[in-house]
Design a protein around this motif. Structure first.
Motif, mmCIF file in Angstrom:
data_model
loop_
_atom_site.group_PDB
_atom_site.id
_atom_site.type_symbol
_atom_site.label_atom_id
_atom_site.label_comp_id
_atom_site.label_asym_id
_atom_site.label_seq_id
_atom_site.Cartn_x
_atom_site.Cartn_y
_atom_site.Cartn_z
ATOM 1 N N ALA A 291 1.417 6.495 -7.128
ATOM 2 C CA ALA A 291 0.338 6.952 -7.385
ATOM 3 C C ALA A 291 0.270 8.970 -6.767
ATOM 4 O O ALA A 291 -0.205 9.823 -7.859
ATOM 5 N N ALA A 292 1.013 8.835 -5.816
ATOM 6 C CA ALA A 292 1.659 10.398 -5.181
ATOM 7 C C ALA A 292 2.136 11.376 -6.626
ATOM 8 O O ALA A 292 2.000 12.033 -6.816
ATOM 9 N N ARG A 293 3.146 10.351 -7.057
ATOM 10 C CA ARG A 293 4.472 10.816 -8.448
ATOM 11 C C ARG A 293 3.185 11.101 -9.655
ATOM 12 O O ARG A 293 3.572 11.998 -10.011
ATOM 13 N N ARG A 294 2.784 10.517 -9.915
ATOM 14 C CA ARG A 294 1.768 10.228 -10.839
ATOM 15 C C ARG A 294 0.447 11.186 -10.894
ATOM 16 O O ARG A 294 -0.406 11.473 -12.159
ATOM 17 N N ARG A 295 0.879 12.343 -9.676
ATOM 18 C CA ARG A 295 -0.478 12.545 -9.486
ATOM 19 C C ARG A 295 -2.257 11.797 -9.991
ATOM 20 O O ARG A 295 -3.504 12.388 -10.453
ATOM 21 N N GLN A 296 -2.185 11.037 -9.052
ATOM 22 C CA GLN A 296 -3.493 9.561 -9.368
ATOM 23 C C GLN A 296 -4.438 9.732 -7.678
ATOM 24 O O GLN A 296 -3.679 10.112 -7.503
ATOM 25 N N PHE A 297 -5.146 8.760 -8.327
ATOM 26 C CA PHE A 297 -5.811 8.800 -6.777
ATOM 27 C C PHE A 297 -5.057 7.616 -5.334
ATOM 28 O O PHE A 297 -4.503 7.327 -5.982
ATOM 29 N N ARG A 298 -5.302 9.235 -4.335
ATOM 30 C CA ARG A 298 -4.426 8.593 -3.527
ATOM 31 C C ARG A 298 -5.629 7.720 -2.663
ATOM 32 O O ARG A 298 -6.579 7.484 -2.157
ATOM 33 N N LEU A 299 -4.197 6.850 -1.799
ATOM 34 C CA LEU A 299 -5.322 6.696 -0.373
ATOM 35 C C LEU A 299 -5.730 7.237 0.530
ATOM 36 O O LEU A 299 -4.625 7.710 0.835
ATOM 37 N N PRO A 300 -6.796 7.346 1.137
ATOM 38 C CA PRO A 300 -6.424 8.425 2.728
ATOM 39 C C PRO A 300 -5.281 7.777 4.116
ATOM 40 O O PRO A 300 -5.198 6.383 4.043
ATOM 41 N N GLU A 301 -5.181 8.414 3.687
ATOM 42 C CA GLU A 301 -4.077 9.022 5.670
ATOM 43 C C GLU A 301 -5.221 7.298 6.518
ATOM 44 O O GLU A 301 -4.179 7.205 6.569
ATOM 45 N N LYS A 302 -5.715 8.013 6.975
ATOM 46 C CA LYS A 302 -6.624 7.512 7.848
ATOM 47 C C LYS A 302 -6.960 5.403 7.637
ATOM 48 O O LYS A 302 -6.429 4.642 8.273
ATOM 49 N N SER A 303 -6.739 5.650 5.471
ATOM 50 C CA SER A 303 -6.620 3.943 5.976
ATOM 51 C C SER A 303 -5.123 3.241 5.983
ATOM 52 O O SER A 303 -4.806 1.802 6.174
ATOM 53 N N LEU A 304 -4.165 4.415 5.794
ATOM 54 C CA LEU A 304 -2.939 3.341 5.702
ATOM 55 C C LEU A 304 -2.741 3.483 7.784
ATOM 56 O O LEU A 304 -2.274 2.023 7.407
ATOM 57 N N LEU A 305 -2.893 4.506 8.053
ATOM 58 C CA LEU A 305 -3.242 4.269 9.882
ATOM 59 C C LEU A 305 -4.002 2.885 10.089
ATOM 60 O O LEU A 305 -3.235 2.335 11.001
ATOM 61 N N LEU A 306 -5.248 3.544 9.449
ATOM 62 C CA LEU A 306 -5.943 1.882 10.070
ATOM 63 C C LEU A 306 -5.109 0.349 9.951
ATOM 64 O O LEU A 306 -5.224 -0.437 10.113
ATOM 65 N N THR A 307 -4.568 0.295 8.730
ATOM 66 C CA THR A 307 -4.002 -0.837 8.246
ATOM 67 C C THR A 307 -2.740 -0.959 8.980
ATOM 68 O O THR A 307 -2.401 -2.502 9.534
ATOM 69 N N LEU B 26 1.217 -1.114 0.024
ATOM 70 C CA LEU B 26 0.459 -0.175 -0.121
ATOM 71 C C LEU B 26 0.483 1.403 -0.262
ATOM 72 O O LEU B 26 0.415 2.786 -0.706
ATOM 73 N N MET B 27 1.435 1.362 0.433
ATOM 74 C CA MET B 27 2.773 2.708 0.622
ATOM 75 C C MET B 27 3.724 2.741 -0.384
ATOM 76 O O MET B 27 3.577 3.786 -0.945
ATOM 77 N N ALA B 28 4.170 1.676 -1.250
ATOM 78 C CA ALA B 28 4.764 1.447 -2.862
ATOM 79 C C ALA B 28 3.741 2.607 -3.628
ATOM 80 O O ALA B 28 3.847 2.830 -4.745
ATOM 81 N N ILE B 29 2.178 1.811 -3.795
ATOM 82 C CA ILE B 29 1.233 1.413 -4.620
ATOM 83 C C ILE B 29 1.158 3.206 -4.102
ATOM 84 O O ILE B 29 1.226 3.936 -5.104
ATOM 85 N N ASP B 30 0.864 4.053 -3.292
ATOM 86 C CA ASP B 30 0.372 5.114 -2.900
ATOM 87 C C ASP B 30 1.779 6.825 -3.920
ATOM 88 O O ASP B 30 1.439 7.281 -3.645
ATOM 89 N N LYS B 31 2.485 5.650 -2.591
ATOM 90 C CA LYS B 31 3.998 6.509 -3.253
ATOM 91 C C LYS B 31 4.522 7.240 -4.929
ATOM 92 O O LYS B 31 3.854 7.934 -5.132
#
Length: 116
Positions: free
Chosen positions: A56-72, A49-54
Motif C-alpha cells: 500500500a505504501a508503494r501504491r500510495r493507498q490506504f495505510r495501516l496505522p503504526e500503532k495497529s502494527l505495534l499492537l499486533t 500485515l507488514m507485506a500488505i502495508d508495504k
C-alpha cells in the motif's frame, strides 16, 4: 474511522482472539499443537500485515496505522512483524519498531519458554 480501518480492526481482533484462545487452550490441556497453531496464526497475520502495508505504501493507498502494527506485535505477533521488517524491508528504519519489536519478541519468547 473509515470503513477500511474498521474492517482491519475487526479482522485483527478476530485473528488475535482466535490465536489467544488456542494458546490458552494449550495451557489448559498441556498440549503443544494448539500453542503452535495459535502462534502461527498470529505471526502469519502479523507478517501479512507488514507485506500488505508495504504494498500500500508503494501504491500510495490506504495505510495501516503504526500503532495497529505495534499492537499486533505486542499481542503475540512480534516474530511476524520482525520477519516483515527483515524480509519485506518495511518499517525497518523506524525507531519505535527497532526498539519495541525486539523487546516484544524477547518477552513473548520468555512466555513461551515458561509455558513449554
Amino acid at each position: 474511522m473509515g470503513e477500511k480501518l474498521r474492517a482491519h480492526v475487526r479482522t485483527r481482533t478476530a485473528v488475535l482472539l482466535l490465536g489467544w484462545l488456542l494458546i490458552l487452550w494449550s495451557v489448559s490441556i498441556g498440549g503443544h499443537l494448539p500453542l503452535f497453531c495459535g502462534l502461527l496464526a498470529i505471526n502469519g497475520y502479523a507478517f501479512a500485515l507488514m507485506a500488505i502495508d508495504k504494498r500500500a505504501a508503494r501504491r500510495r493507498q490506504f495505510r495501516l496505522p503504526e500503532k495497529s502494527l505495534l499492537l499486533t506485535g505486542l499481542l503475540g505477533g512480534a516474530a511476524g512483524i520482525g520477519l516483515g521488517m527483515v524480509l519485506v524491508h518495511h518499517k525497518s528504519r523506524h525507531a519505535s519498531f527497532l526498539t519495541c519489536i525486539p523487546l516484544f519478541f524477547l518477552l513473548q519468547a520468555a512466555g513461551i519458554w515458561y509455558l513449554w
